[in-house]
Design a protein around this motif. Sequence first.
Motif, short mmCIF file in Angstrom:
data_model
loop_
_atom_site.label_atom_id
_atom_site.label_comp_id
_atom_site.label_asym_id
_atom_site.label_seq_id
_atom_site.Cartn_x
_atom_site.Cartn_y
_atom_site.Cartn_z
N GLY A 130 9.04 3.91 -3.41
CA GLY A 130 7.89 3.05 -3.68
C GLY A 130 8.29 1.75 -4.36
O GLY A 130 7.78 0.68 -4.02
N ALA B 94 0.83 -1.21 0.00
CA ALA B 94 0.00 0.00 0.00
C ALA B 94 0.86 1.25 0.00
O ALA B 94 0.60 2.20 -0.74
CB ALA B 94 -0.93 -0.01 1.21
N ASN B 95 1.91 1.23 0.81
CA ASN B 95 2.80 2.38 0.87
C ASN B 95 3.55 2.57 -0.44
O ASN B 95 3.71 3.70 -0.91
CB ASN B 95 3.77 2.21 2.03
CG ASN B 95 4.34 3.51 2.48
OD1 ASN B 95 4.98 4.21 1.72
ND2 ASN B 95 4.10 3.83 3.73
N PHE C 204 -2.32 7.89 7.29
CA PHE C 204 -1.75 6.76 6.55
C PHE C 204 -0.28 6.56 6.90
O PHE C 204 0.15 5.43 7.17
CB PHE C 204 -1.92 7.02 5.05
CG PHE C 204 -1.33 5.96 4.18
CD1 PHE C 204 -1.93 4.72 4.06
CD2 PHE C 204 -0.15 6.20 3.48
CE1 PHE C 204 -1.38 3.74 3.25
CE2 PHE C 204 0.40 5.23 2.68
CZ PHE C 204 -0.21 3.99 2.56
N LEU D 276 -3.31 11.64 4.55
CA LEU D 276 -1.91 11.28 4.33
C LEU D 276 -1.17 11.14 5.65
O LEU D 276 -0.38 10.21 5.85
CB LEU D 276 -1.23 12.31 3.44
CG LEU D 276 0.23 12.07 3.11
CD1 LEU D 276 0.40 10.79 2.31
CD2 LEU D 276 0.81 13.26 2.37
N LEU E 131 2.58 1.69 -3.43
CA LEU E 131 1.68 2.13 -4.49
C LEU E 131 1.14 3.54 -4.26
O LEU E 131 1.17 4.38 -5.16
CB LEU E 131 0.52 1.15 -4.63
CG LEU E 131 0.87 -0.20 -5.23
CD1 LEU E 131 -0.33 -1.14 -5.16
CD2 LEU E 131 1.32 -0.03 -6.66
N ILE E 132 0.66 3.81 -3.04
CA ILE E 132 0.00 5.09 -2.78
C ILE E 132 1.01 6.22 -2.61
O ILE E 132 0.99 7.21 -3.35
CB ILE E 132 -0.90 4.98 -1.54
CG1 ILE E 132 -2.05 4.01 -1.81
CG2 ILE E 132 -1.45 6.35 -1.14
CD1 ILE E 132 -2.86 3.65 -0.60
N LEU E 133 1.89 6.08 -1.64
CA LEU E 133 2.81 7.18 -1.33
C LEU E 133 3.99 7.20 -2.29
O LEU E 133 4.37 8.26 -2.78
CB LEU E 133 3.31 7.05 0.11
CG LEU E 133 4.10 8.21 0.66
CD1 LEU E 133 3.24 9.46 0.69
CD2 LEU E 133 4.59 7.90 2.06
N GLY F 187 2.39 6.60 -6.47
CA GLY F 187 1.34 7.60 -6.71
C GLY F 187 1.79 9.02 -6.40
O GLY F 187 1.70 9.92 -7.23
N GLY F 188 2.27 9.22 -5.17
CA GLY F 188 2.74 10.55 -4.79
C GLY F 188 3.97 10.98 -5.57
O GLY F 188 4.12 12.15 -5.94
N CYS G 75 1.37 3.33 8.89
CA CYS G 75 2.44 2.55 8.25
C CYS G 75 3.70 2.52 9.12
O CYS G 75 4.37 1.49 9.20
CB CYS G 75 2.77 3.13 6.88
SG CYS G 75 1.47 2.85 5.67
#
Length: 140
Positions: free
Chosen positions: A64, A18-19, A121, A118, A21-23, A26-27, A125
């Motif tokens: 990531g 998740a970290n 999240f 954020l 992919l998202i942070l 993605g970020g 994490c």
Amino acid sequence: MAYSLNDLYRPLRTVLRANGLILGLGGGALLLFWPGGLMRLGLVAADGPLWSVRLAGALLWALGGHFLLAAQERMVSVAAMITLFLANGLTAVVLMLSYLRGEFAGLGPVGQALLVLLFVFCLVCALVSLRFLRTDYVVL
């Protein structure tokens, strides 16, 4: 890679993915590829040159990728756990201190809500990785 139902690192692998992919991806992609004109509209505080924002995006992209690869290992290394804790813990601290200094006053309600999400999240994490740092699991 298929894992058994008794995988002791399953929550950590979920957080790493998740970290990553998202942070991370993605970020990182948002900061790296977002047009500079839109950044200056208030999404990112970028008054001058955007090289520092682009550099942060590139580093998030690399982080990531590291988290996604670490989630695939049979045994998650201590280095990956410490990196996960430091990256997310320091991000949460920076967001909290910036909020307390009033640096997000120019953002609208949607931007502030995204920053709160954020922060939560990153905090979750960071705390999940602490649980696994003190364990000495051995996969036979």
